[in-house]
Every structure is written in C-alpha cells, then in structure tokens.
Design an enzyme around this catalytic site. Structure first.
Site, PDB file in Angstrom:
ATOM      1  N   ARG A  65       0.861  -1.189   0.000  1.00 10.79           N
ATOM      2  CA  ARG A  65       0.000   0.000   0.000  1.00 10.79           C
ATOM      3  C   ARG A  65       0.893   1.233   0.000  1.00 10.79           C
ATOM      4  O   ARG A  65       1.674   1.431   0.933  1.00 10.79           O
ATOM      5  CB  ARG A  65      -0.908  -0.004   1.235  1.00 10.79           C
TER       6      ARG A  65
ATOM      7  N   HIS B 220      -2.711  11.005   0.713  1.00 12.69           N
ATOM      8  CA  HIS B 220      -2.170  10.797   2.056  1.00 12.69           C
ATOM      9  C   HIS B 220      -1.549  12.133   2.486  1.00 12.69           C
ATOM     10  O   HIS B 220      -0.346  12.230   2.714  1.00 12.69           O
ATOM     11  CB  HIS B 220      -1.162   9.651   2.051  1.00 12.69           C
TER      12      HIS B 220
ATOM     13  N   GLU C  23      -7.165   8.586   6.239  1.00 17.41           N
ATOM     14  CA  GLU C  23      -7.419   9.260   7.507  1.00 17.41           C
ATOM     15  C   GLU C  23      -7.859  10.721   7.320  1.00 17.41           C
ATOM     16  O   GLU C  23      -7.150  11.651   7.746  1.00 17.41           O
ATOM     17  CB  GLU C  23      -6.176   9.189   8.407  1.00 17.41           C
TER      18      GLU C  23
ATOM     19  N   ASN D 295      -7.547   2.039   9.817  1.00 13.76           N
ATOM     20  CA  ASN D 295      -6.237   2.173  10.476  1.00 13.76           C
ATOM     21  C   ASN D 295      -6.494   2.165  11.972  1.00 13.76           C
ATOM     22  O   ASN D 295      -7.297   2.966  12.473  1.00 13.76           O
ATOM     23  CB  ASN D 295      -5.555   3.492  10.090  1.00 13.76           C
TER      24      ASN D 295
ATOM     25  N   TYR E 193      -4.548   2.039  15.763  1.00 11.78           N
ATOM     26  CA  TYR E 193      -3.312   2.092  16.542  1.00 11.78           C
ATOM     27  C   TYR E 193      -3.567   1.993  18.042  1.00 11.78           C
ATOM     28  O   TYR E 193      -2.735   1.468  18.782  1.00 11.78           O
ATOM     29  CB  TYR E 193      -2.571   3.410  16.277  1.00 11.78           C
TER      30      TYR E 193
ATOM     31  N   GLU F 109      -3.590   0.046   8.046  1.00 13.85           N
ATOM     32  CA  GLU F 109      -2.412   0.415   8.850  1.00 13.85           C
ATOM     33  C   GLU F 109      -2.581  -0.115  10.258  1.00 13.85           C
ATOM     34  O   GLU F 109      -3.652  -0.003  10.852  1.00 13.85           O
ATOM     35  CB  GLU F 109      -2.241   1.942   8.972  1.00 13.85           C
TER      36      GLU F 109
HETATM   37  O1  IFM Z   1       2.636   7.809   9.985  1.00 12.26           O
HETATM   38  C1  IFM Z   1       1.253   7.828  10.126  1.00 12.26           C
HETATM   39  C2  IFM Z   1       0.578   7.624   8.790  1.00 12.26           C
HETATM   40  O2  IFM Z   1       0.984   8.552   7.856  1.00 12.26           O
HETATM   41  C3  IFM Z   1      -0.913   7.727   8.942  1.00 12.26           C
HETATM   42  N1  IFM Z   1      -1.373   6.869   9.997  1.00 12.26           N
HETATM   43  C4  IFM Z   1      -0.722   6.918  11.255  1.00 12.26           C
HETATM   44  C5  IFM Z   1       0.778   6.771  11.069  1.00 12.26           C
HETATM   45  C6  IFM Z   1       1.488   6.834  12.420  1.00 12.26           C
HETATM   46  O3  IFM Z   1       1.247   8.047  13.028  1.00 12.26           O
END
Ligand code: IFM
Length: 472
Positions: free
Chosen positions: A90, A134, A179, A307, A309, A379
């Site tokens: 990706r 992005h 995002e 995504n 985290y 992600e």
């Molecule tokens: O590095 C970023 C990415 O560009 C977008 N998602 C979160 C990642 C970590 O912060």
C-alpha cells in the site's frame, strides 16, 4: 543488508491459528513520508513542504526533501517487500508530483514514477494498493482555500480519474483518502498537521469537503474504463469512559462521535450523526452541506480501510481545560472539556496506549452498527525506540504489538467480521509528520545518514506469520 537474528526476544502468543485463505499480507507507506525528491522531475510544492518550512512546526526541524530517498531507491525497497514474501504493498501517490498545481497539465515524469513502481510490483508478484491522498495537497490548491474550498473536492476527483486512466490497467485496489480526520482536524483545528491552522469552523468545513472529494473520486473511479475496487481509509479508535460517572459516559459519546461516527455515519448511512451536529451547533452550522452531497459521500464502496493504533478513555471535565502554554488546541472540535485518561496501559514511543482488544472491539462494532463492505486493516503498527547492535535490530515490543493485533483480528473474524487483509505500518522508518524523524514505525530500519536499510526482527516475525497465513 544485515542478517537478522533467527529469533527475537519478544514474547508472543503460541496458539496455532490461521487466517482465511487468500488473506492479503502487506506493508504500507506514504509518498511524503518516504519519497524525498520534493523538487525533482517537476513535482510541485505541497502543504507539507510549506509546513515543514515554518519554524517550530516539526519537532526536529526536518522536512521531506530526502526522507528515505525512496524516489531513487524504489527498486531495492520493492526487493525488501519481496524478500519478506509480502504479496501486497500500500503506497500513496503524491498529487503534486502528478499535477504540480493540483489541476491542469499532467507532469509526465511524475506519473511515470508511479508507472515504474506499479510495474516493479507486478514483476515481483506484489499487488499494488494505491492511496490517492495521504495528506500532501498541492500548495497551489491550498492557496485557493485548500479543503475549505468546495472546489478542491472536484479537483480531487479529476486527479483520481486521470491517475486511474494511466494506472488502472495494472491497479485494481484504490483508496481515495487516508485518515481524513487527520487532514481536517489535525490540519485545521489543532494545527499540528498541514496546513497548520487553528480554526475549528474551517476544520469542520474541510472535513465535509474531504468526504465530498472522496465520494466524487469513488464515483469517478467506478465510472472509469477499468474495473476498480474502491475504498476509503479511516482511523478508528475504541473509546471507553474513564469511569461510570455521567460526565465520562457523555464525554465518550462525544469523542466517539467526533472521531469515529463523524466518518462512519455519512459514509455508510448517508447522514451526519445528529447528536454530533447538535454538539457542534455552538461552533458551526452545516450550511456548507449541499443537497445531494451525502448521497455522493455514501457511494457504495468495495472495501473499507481501517487504520487502528490505539484506544481512548474519555473523561469529562467540569470546565474546559485551558490550552497549555506553547500547547495546541484540541483537534476534537467542541471537546475542550474532554481529556484522555491514563489507564496505565503500556504505551508506544508515540505515547499511545497499546490495546489490541480495542481493535477487536472496533471491528465488531463497525460490522454490527453499519452495513460495511469487506474490511482491510490498512495500517497498524507501533513506534518504539530501537537501535542497531552489531548490525542487528531486535525490536521485541514491535513483534509483540503486531502479533497481538493480528490475533485481535482473528478474534473479530471469529465474531463474524469480514477482514480480508492487513498492512503493517510501516515498511520503513520514515518522516513521522510533526514528529519529524524522531519516531520509528518501520519493520525495516532506515539510517538517515547513509540510507542503509536494516530489516528489524519484527520484519522477520511478520513475514513468518504472513508465509504461514497465521501461526502453525
Ligand atoms: O505515519 C502515520 C501515517 O501517515 C498515517 N497513519 C498513522 C501513522 C502513524 O502516526
């Protein structure tokens, strides 16, 4: 390249489990974070070049001029993917590389770079997953009002169409935006991201135009001559109350509303969440929403990119917290009286709580509450401090992070969620936006002085899971 340790000191789960057949295993990157070559071959400036030049905007004062020099090293970087046995990559296309002023004449050498990249992926048996935006808006469009200007949504759809026209014979999987919450709210409310504004009204307006741009681009991609699988990537968080107190429970509703439902609702129900619109009323009306916009925004998608985290514990404060000296306003518009509580969870180098079960909960919630297409985790990954010792980078925390989140995906699948693939963030250490090069997310280490790539033990651990389609 340096040899990897056969084993890592990470402690990971040991139960044998596997992913559905055909599960996609990939790694992700983004143009501005890795390419460098910001003024080569006719690329125009982007809003991130501009923000990087603003004193104090980037923690280490760095910029994207060289980054990982991927623009010149793309072949050996693709070899890294192939060495790991990954079957998908990706990456994002830099809009100002393809259209230096965001519209009009195509910059042929810029588009040719992606042409070569796509061919190089196919030569290695790796499927390209292309993200169109992005965060690197052409500065020329910012000068016309950026995403606050409705017109930018239409320019984005034109850019999507022309890119697909050139690459659509070899690219099937398209993601419109990455995002959009970050572009809108970090970019315009907290000012941490480009264009670095602190205007909450502008942020809400930009968020709508980004979504409109997504919908228009999705329609353009679907209407192209080539078959296209189209999706959008949103960053979701599991939001829980810090306590049972009524203020915390309501803070949770509001934070979940601004972070998650602000995107999920318009995309999958064709309406903004009424409670959030009401919450926002003291800040802004929604006069920028025109008839038909939500129909465009809720265009049927082929996949949803998530995504993930971390998760949040929300605490409602009796009075709004003042912005600390030298600090930034909250990116969550109208949520000055909400703070994130410390739950004592382990944290990554970003200070983000590690909460793999939050991923399971997020997936289950999305599938339960919305009529969503198949999901890709576009992600997931973690920044940790790692170092080269005797030519080797052992990163047990990242190994454990990825392992635990992959298991959480399987837990969600067991509950009926249709997850089709996973992209680790990131293939390479790279430019982490306002954090500059101070945070390392890569499964491959980049020495920014020499551009030497050193695969970390997490790359091998991840490659083994991908190869075995789970844990044998
Ligand atoms: O590095 C970023 C990415 O560009 C977008 N998602 C979160 C990642 C970590 O912060």
């Amino acid at each position: 390249m340096t040899a990897l340790p056969e084993t890592s000191s990470a402690t990971v789960g040991s139960t044998s489990r596997s992913f559905p057949e055909g599960f996609v295993w990939g790694a992700a990157t983004a143009a501005f974070q890795i390419e460098g070559a910001t003024s080569e071959d006719g690329r125009g400036p982007s809003i991130w070049d501009t923000l990087c030049a603003r004193p104090g905007a980037i923690l280490d004062g760095s910029d994207g001029t060289v980054a990982c020099d991927h623009y010149h090293r793309w072949e050996s970087d693709l070899d890294l993917l192939a060495d790991l046995g990954l079957t998908a990559y990706r990456f994002s296309i830099s809009w100002p590389r393809v259209l230096p002023t965001g519209r009009g004449e195509v910059n042929a050498p810029g588009l040719a770079f992606y042409d070569r990249l796509v061919d190089g992926l196919h030569e290695r048996g790796i499927e390209p997953f292309v993200t169109l935006y992005h965060w690197d808006l052409p500065q020329a469009l910012e000068d016309l009002g950026g995403w606050r200007n409705r017109d930018t949504a239409f320019r984005f759809a034109e850019y999507a169409a022309l890119t697909q026209h050139r690459l659509g014979d070899r690219v099937t999987h398209w993601t419109t935006l990455n995002e959009p919450w970050c572009s809108a709210f970090l970019g315009h409310a907290s000012g941490e991201h480009a264009p670095g504004m602190t205007d909450p009204v502008a942020a809400v307006r930009a968020s709508h135009h980004l979504l409109l741009g997504h919908g228009l681009a999705a329609q353009a991609l679907h209407g192209g001559r080539r078959p296209a699988q189209v999706g959008v990537t949103i960053n979701l968080y599991d939001v829980v109350p810090a306590s049972d107190a009524r203020a915390d429970v309501d803070a949770t509703r509001r934070l979940d509303g601004m972070q998650n439902r602000w995107y999920l609702d318009p995309l999958f129900t064709g309406a903004y969440p009424a409670d959030v619109v009401a919450d926002l009323a003291p800040v802004t009306d929604m006069a920028f929403v025109e008839d038909g916009d939500l129909e465009i925004i809720s265009t049927k998608l082929d996949h949803l990119g998530i995504n993930y985290y971390s998760s949040f514990a929300a605490r409602g404060l009796a009075t709004p917290a003042p912005v600390p000296e030298g600090g930034r306003p909250t990116p969550w518009v109208g949520l000055e009286d909400v703070e994130l509580a410390d739950r004592g969870l382990p944290q990554t180098h970003m200070g983000w709580d590690v909460d793999p079960d939050g991923l399971r909960k997020t997936l289950v919630r999305v599938a339960r509450d919305y009529d969503v297409p198949p999901i890709f985790i576009t992600e997931n990954g973690a920044a940790y401090v790692d170092e080269v010792v005797d030519g080797v980078v052992d990163d047990p925390e990242r190994v454990a992070y990825v392992d635990a989140h992959l298991r959480a995906i399987l837990d969600a699948s067991d509950e009926g969620v249709d997850v089709r693939g996973y992209f680790v963030w990131s293939l390479l250490d790279n430019f982490e936006w306002a954090w500059g090069y101070t945070r390392r997310f890569g499964v491959v280490r980049v020495d920014y002085d020499t551009q030497l790539r050193t695969p970390k033990s997490s790359s091998r651990a991840y490659a083994a899971i991908a190869r075995d389609n789970g844990w044998l």
